[in-house]
Design a protein around this motif. Structure first.
Motif, short mmCIF file in Angstrom:
data_model
loop_
_atom_site.label_atom_id
_atom_site.label_comp_id
_atom_site.label_asym_id
_atom_site.label_seq_id
_atom_site.Cartn_x
_atom_site.Cartn_y
_atom_site.Cartn_z
N TRP A 6 0.81 -1.22 0.00
CA TRP A 6 0.00 0.00 0.00
C TRP A 6 0.83 1.27 0.00
CZ3 TRP A 6 -4.75 -0.69 -1.38
CH2 TRP A 6 -5.39 -1.90 -1.08
N LEU A 7 2.16 1.14 0.06
CA LEU A 7 3.03 2.31 0.10
C LEU A 7 2.89 3.21 -1.13
CD1 LEU A 7 5.20 3.91 1.60
CD2 LEU A 7 6.92 2.44 0.49
N PRO A 8 2.85 2.65 -2.36
CA PRO A 8 2.69 3.55 -3.52
C PRO A 8 1.42 4.38 -3.45
CG PRO A 8 3.36 1.36 -4.23
CD PRO A 8 3.02 1.25 -2.77
N ALA A 111 -8.03 1.89 -9.98
CA ALA A 111 -8.80 0.65 -10.03
C ALA A 111 -8.87 0.11 -11.46
CB ALA A 111 -10.21 0.90 -9.49
N TYR A 112 -9.02 0.99 -12.42
CA TYR A 112 -9.06 0.56 -13.82
C TYR A 112 -7.71 -0.05 -14.22
CZ TYR A 112 -9.36 0.92 -18.92
OH TYR A 112 -9.34 0.65 -20.27
N GLY A 117 -4.28 -5.38 -15.04
CA GLY A 117 -3.16 -6.21 -14.62
C GLY A 117 -1.91 -5.44 -14.25
N LEU A 118 -2.00 -4.11 -14.13
CA LEU A 118 -0.83 -3.33 -13.76
C LEU A 118 -0.47 -3.55 -12.30
CD1 LEU A 118 -1.77 -1.91 -16.43
CD2 LEU A 118 -0.82 0.19 -15.47
N SER A 119 0.78 -3.33 -11.96
CA SER A 119 1.26 -3.52 -10.59
C SER A 119 0.74 -2.41 -9.68
CB SER A 119 2.78 -3.51 -10.57
OG SER A 119 3.28 -2.22 -10.90
N GLN A 120 0.99 -2.56 -8.38
CA GLN A 120 0.58 -1.53 -7.42
C GLN A 120 1.24 -0.19 -7.74
OE1 GLN A 120 -1.61 -1.59 -5.05
NE2 GLN A 120 -2.06 -3.75 -4.73
N VAL A 121 2.52 -0.24 -8.08
CA VAL A 121 3.24 1.01 -8.38
C VAL A 121 2.70 1.64 -9.66
CG1 VAL A 121 5.48 2.00 -8.98
CG2 VAL A 121 5.33 0.27 -7.18
N ALA A 122 2.57 0.83 -10.70
CA ALA A 122 2.12 1.36 -11.99
C ALA A 122 0.69 1.89 -11.90
CB ALA A 122 2.20 0.27 -13.05
N SER A 123 -0.19 1.20 -11.20
CA SER A 123 -1.57 1.65 -11.08
C SER A 123 -1.66 2.93 -10.26
CB SER A 123 -2.44 0.55 -10.48
OG SER A 123 -1.97 0.17 -9.20
N GLY A 129 -1.49 10.26 -12.44
CA GLY A 129 -1.38 10.92 -13.73
C GLY A 129 -2.71 11.44 -14.24
N PHE A 130 -3.79 10.72 -13.93
CA PHE A 130 -5.11 11.15 -14.37
C PHE A 130 -5.71 12.17 -13.40
CE2 PHE A 130 -9.79 10.41 -14.70
CZ PHE A 130 -9.96 10.91 -15.99
#
Length: 240
Positions: A6-8, A111-112, A117-123, A129-130
Protein backbone atom coordinates in the motif's frame (compact mmCIF):
# COMPACT_ATOMS: atom_id res chain seq x y z
CA UNK A 1 4.91 -7.01 2.57
CA UNK A 2 1.45 -5.64 3.37
CA UNK A 3 2.89 -2.19 4.14
CA UNK A 4 4.92 -2.20 0.94
CA UNK A 5 1.83 -3.16 -1.03
CA UNK A 6 0.00 0.00 0.00
CA UNK A 7 3.03 2.31 0.10
CA UNK A 8 2.69 3.55 -3.52
CA UNK A 9 -0.94 4.52 -2.91
CA UNK A 10 0.00 6.27 0.35
CA UNK A 11 2.66 8.31 -1.44
CA UNK A 12 0.24 9.23 -4.24
CA UNK A 13 -2.42 10.31 -1.72
CA UNK A 14 0.19 12.50 -0.04
CA UNK A 15 0.92 14.16 -3.38
CA UNK A 16 -2.83 14.53 -3.90
CA UNK A 17 -3.20 16.28 -0.55
CA UNK A 18 -0.45 18.73 -1.52
CA UNK A 19 -2.15 19.28 -4.89
CA UNK A 20 -5.57 20.22 -3.46
CA UNK A 21 -4.29 22.10 -0.39
CA UNK A 22 -4.61 25.53 -2.08
CA UNK A 23 -8.37 24.94 -2.35
CA UNK A 24 -8.54 25.03 1.43
CA UNK A 25 -6.14 27.92 2.03
CA UNK A 26 -9.10 30.20 2.82
CA UNK A 27 -12.28 28.12 2.54
CA UNK A 28 -14.56 31.04 3.38
CA UNK A 29 -13.87 32.89 0.11
CA UNK A 30 -16.45 32.90 -2.68
CA UNK A 31 -15.92 32.61 -6.40
CA UNK A 32 -14.79 35.82 -8.06
CA UNK A 33 -13.17 34.84 -11.34
CA UNK A 34 -13.94 33.40 -14.76
CA UNK A 35 -16.57 30.69 -15.19
CA UNK A 36 -16.36 29.78 -11.52
CA UNK A 37 -18.74 32.65 -10.76
CA UNK A 38 -21.44 31.12 -12.95
CA UNK A 39 -21.07 27.55 -11.70
CA UNK A 40 -20.84 28.75 -8.11
CA UNK A 41 -24.09 30.64 -8.64
CA UNK A 42 -25.88 27.65 -10.19
CA UNK A 43 -24.79 25.35 -7.35
CA UNK A 44 -25.87 27.95 -4.80
CA UNK A 45 -29.34 28.01 -6.37
CA UNK A 46 -29.62 24.28 -5.61
CA UNK A 47 -28.39 24.84 -2.06
CA UNK A 48 -30.78 27.73 -1.38
CA UNK A 49 -33.79 25.99 -2.92
CA UNK A 50 -33.21 22.77 -0.96
CA UNK A 51 -32.17 24.17 2.43
CA UNK A 52 -34.31 27.31 2.68
CA UNK A 53 -37.41 26.43 0.67
CA UNK A 54 -37.27 22.60 0.96
CA UNK A 55 -38.06 22.17 -2.72
CA UNK A 56 -36.54 20.24 -5.61
CA UNK A 57 -34.65 22.83 -7.70
CA UNK A 58 -36.58 22.61 -10.97
CA UNK A 59 -36.46 26.36 -11.60
CA UNK A 60 -33.90 29.12 -11.11
CA UNK A 61 -35.80 32.29 -10.18
CA UNK A 62 -32.63 34.38 -9.80
CA UNK A 63 -31.38 34.30 -13.39
CA UNK A 64 -32.65 36.69 -16.10
CA UNK A 65 -36.17 36.75 -14.67
CA UNK A 66 -36.23 32.96 -14.27
CA UNK A 67 -34.75 30.01 -16.11
CA UNK A 68 -34.91 26.19 -16.01
CA UNK A 69 -32.64 24.58 -13.44
CA UNK A 70 -33.15 20.81 -13.76
CA UNK A 71 -33.03 21.09 -17.56
CA UNK A 72 -29.86 23.18 -17.44
CA UNK A 73 -27.02 20.95 -18.62
CA UNK A 74 -24.60 23.08 -16.59
CA UNK A 75 -26.48 22.48 -13.32
CA UNK A 76 -25.71 19.59 -10.98
CA UNK A 77 -29.05 19.44 -9.17
CA UNK A 78 -29.16 15.65 -8.79
CA UNK A 79 -25.42 15.10 -8.51
CA UNK A 80 -24.06 13.19 -5.49
CA UNK A 81 -21.75 16.15 -4.94
CA UNK A 82 -24.78 18.37 -4.34
CA UNK A 83 -25.28 16.38 -1.15
CA UNK A 84 -21.90 17.66 0.09
CA UNK A 85 -22.98 21.21 -0.67
CA UNK A 86 -26.29 20.67 1.11
CA UNK A 87 -24.58 19.25 4.20
CA UNK A 88 -21.63 21.63 4.41
CA UNK A 89 -23.08 24.74 2.82
CA UNK A 90 -21.46 27.18 0.46
CA UNK A 91 -18.56 27.62 -0.07
CA UNK A 92 -17.24 24.68 2.01
CA UNK A 93 -19.32 22.06 0.19
CA UNK A 94 -18.18 23.42 -3.15
CA UNK A 95 -14.55 22.85 -2.22
CA UNK A 96 -15.37 19.43 -0.77
CA UNK A 97 -16.98 18.55 -4.10
CA UNK A 98 -13.85 19.54 -6.01
CA UNK A 99 -11.72 17.46 -3.64
CA UNK A 100 -14.01 14.43 -3.79
CA UNK A 101 -14.18 14.59 -7.58
CA UNK A 102 -10.42 14.68 -8.02
CA UNK A 103 -9.98 11.87 -5.49
CA UNK A 104 -12.52 9.80 -7.43
CA UNK A 105 -10.55 10.42 -10.63
CA UNK A 106 -7.34 9.24 -8.97
CA UNK A 107 -8.77 6.14 -7.28
CA UNK A 108 -10.95 5.28 -10.28
CA UNK A 109 -8.01 5.27 -12.68
CA UNK A 110 -5.99 3.24 -10.20
CA UNK A 111 -8.80 0.65 -10.03
CA UNK A 112 -9.06 0.56 -13.82
CA UNK A 113 -5.30 0.08 -14.13
CA UNK A 114 -5.44 -2.79 -11.64
CA UNK A 115 -8.14 -4.47 -13.74
CA UNK A 116 -5.72 -4.30 -16.67
CA UNK A 117 -3.16 -6.21 -14.62
CA UNK A 118 -0.83 -3.33 -13.76
CA UNK A 119 1.26 -3.52 -10.59
CA UNK A 120 0.58 -1.53 -7.42
CA UNK A 121 3.24 1.01 -8.38
CA UNK A 122 2.12 1.36 -11.99
CA UNK A 123 -1.57 1.65 -11.08
CA UNK A 124 -0.80 4.29 -8.42
CA UNK A 125 1.18 6.29 -10.97
CA UNK A 126 -1.64 5.96 -13.50
CA UNK A 127 -4.13 7.19 -10.90
CA UNK A 128 -1.98 10.19 -10.06
CA UNK A 129 -1.38 10.92 -13.73
CA UNK A 130 -5.11 11.15 -14.37
CA UNK A 131 -6.40 12.71 -11.16
CA UNK A 132 -3.68 15.37 -11.05
CA UNK A 133 -3.40 15.95 -14.79
CA UNK A 134 -3.25 19.37 -16.42
CA UNK A 135 -6.72 19.07 -17.97
CA UNK A 136 -8.37 18.81 -14.56
CA UNK A 137 -6.11 21.51 -13.13
CA UNK A 138 -6.86 23.92 -15.97
CA UNK A 139 -10.62 23.41 -16.11
CA UNK A 140 -11.24 23.23 -12.38
CA UNK A 141 -8.88 26.15 -11.85
CA UNK A 142 -11.17 28.09 -14.17
CA UNK A 143 -14.21 26.97 -12.22
CA UNK A 144 -15.66 24.31 -14.53
CA UNK A 145 -17.66 22.38 -11.93
CA UNK A 146 -19.12 20.33 -14.79
CA UNK A 147 -15.67 18.93 -15.62
CA UNK A 148 -15.84 16.66 -12.56
CA UNK A 149 -18.00 14.27 -14.58
CA UNK A 150 -14.86 13.13 -16.38
CA UNK A 151 -13.64 11.69 -13.08
CA UNK A 152 -16.07 8.79 -13.58
CA UNK A 153 -14.70 7.73 -16.98
CA UNK A 154 -12.14 5.20 -15.67
CA UNK A 155 -14.82 3.44 -13.60
CA UNK A 156 -17.10 3.21 -16.64
CA UNK A 157 -14.26 1.72 -18.71
CA UNK A 158 -13.37 -0.67 -15.90
CA UNK A 159 -16.93 -1.98 -15.76
CA UNK A 160 -17.07 -2.35 -19.54
CA UNK A 161 -13.91 -4.41 -19.48
CA UNK A 162 -15.06 -6.61 -16.60
CA UNK A 163 -18.48 -7.07 -18.23
CA UNK A 164 -16.72 -8.18 -21.41
CA UNK A 165 -14.84 -10.69 -19.24
CA UNK A 166 -18.18 -12.19 -18.26
CA UNK A 167 -18.84 -10.43 -14.93
CA UNK A 168 -22.46 -9.51 -15.52
CA UNK A 169 -22.88 -7.35 -12.42
CA UNK A 170 -20.69 -4.76 -14.10
CA UNK A 171 -23.37 -4.08 -16.69
CA UNK A 172 -25.22 -2.42 -13.82
CA UNK A 173 -22.18 -0.89 -12.11
CA UNK A 174 -21.03 0.66 -15.37
CA UNK A 175 -24.49 2.14 -15.94
CA UNK A 176 -24.55 3.57 -12.41
CA UNK A 177 -21.18 5.25 -12.94
CA UNK A 178 -22.38 6.59 -16.29
CA UNK A 179 -25.61 7.83 -14.70
CA UNK A 180 -23.59 9.86 -12.20
CA UNK A 181 -21.99 11.62 -15.18
CA UNK A 182 -25.49 12.46 -16.44
CA UNK A 183 -26.65 13.72 -13.05
CA UNK A 184 -23.58 15.92 -12.60
CA UNK A 185 -23.70 18.89 -15.00
CA UNK A 186 -23.36 16.78 -18.17
CA UNK A 187 -22.80 19.64 -20.61
CA UNK A 188 -19.33 18.35 -21.62
CA UNK A 189 -18.80 14.82 -20.21
CA UNK A 190 -22.05 13.24 -21.44
CA UNK A 191 -21.33 13.53 -25.17
CA UNK A 192 -17.76 12.35 -24.70
CA UNK A 193 -18.90 9.44 -22.53
CA UNK A 194 -21.23 8.14 -25.24
CA UNK A 195 -18.38 8.29 -27.76
CA UNK A 196 -15.94 6.65 -25.35
CA UNK A 197 -18.29 3.74 -24.65
CA UNK A 198 -18.76 3.07 -28.37
CA UNK A 199 -15.08 3.36 -29.24
CA UNK A 200 -14.05 1.23 -26.29
CA UNK A 201 -16.50 -1.53 -27.24
CA UNK A 202 -15.07 -1.48 -30.77
CA UNK A 203 -11.51 -1.60 -29.39
CA UNK A 204 -12.36 -4.52 -27.10
CA UNK A 205 -13.79 -6.41 -30.06
CA UNK A 206 -10.83 -5.95 -32.39
CA UNK A 207 -8.60 -8.98 -32.70
CA UNK A 208 -10.57 -10.90 -30.08
CA UNK A 209 -12.49 -14.13 -30.20
CA UNK A 210 -16.08 -13.92 -31.35
CA UNK A 211 -17.52 -14.52 -27.88
CA UNK A 212 -15.62 -11.58 -26.41
CA UNK A 213 -16.61 -9.30 -29.27
CA UNK A 214 -20.23 -10.14 -28.53
CA UNK A 215 -19.81 -9.51 -24.80
CA UNK A 216 -18.03 -6.21 -25.41
CA UNK A 217 -20.71 -4.85 -27.73
CA UNK A 218 -23.40 -6.21 -25.42
CA UNK A 219 -21.82 -4.48 -22.43
CA UNK A 220 -21.74 -1.15 -24.26
CA UNK A 221 -25.32 -1.46 -25.51
CA UNK A 222 -26.66 -2.58 -22.13
CA UNK A 223 -24.83 0.27 -20.37
CA UNK A 224 -26.35 2.92 -22.65
CA UNK A 225 -29.87 1.48 -22.30
CA UNK A 226 -29.61 1.23 -18.51
CA UNK A 227 -28.28 4.79 -18.31
CA UNK A 228 -31.34 6.11 -20.11
CA UNK A 229 -33.56 4.18 -17.70
CA UNK A 230 -31.66 5.20 -14.56
CA UNK A 231 -31.21 8.85 -15.53
CA UNK A 232 -34.34 9.52 -17.57
CA UNK A 233 -35.45 12.23 -15.15
CA UNK A 234 -32.28 14.13 -16.08
CA UNK A 235 -31.70 13.01 -19.67
CA UNK A 236 -35.01 14.12 -21.15
CA UNK A 237 -35.15 17.67 -19.73
CA UNK A 238 -31.55 18.25 -20.85
CA UNK A 239 -32.25 16.68 -24.23
CA UNK A 240 -35.21 19.00 -24.76
Amino acid sequence: ARWLRWLPLAIVLGVFGYHVAPLWHDPRTWAAWWDCRYFFFVVEVDYTTITQYHQLPLWNPYYCGGAPQLANAQAATLSPLTLLVTLLGMPYGYRAGYTAGLLTALLGMRAYARSLGLSQVASAVAGAGFGLCGAFAMHLGGGHWSWLGFAMFPLVLRSLRLAADGRRAHHVWGAVCFAIIVFHAPVYPLAYAVIVVGVYALFEGLGRERARRGRASGAASTTIVLVFLLAAVRVFPVWE
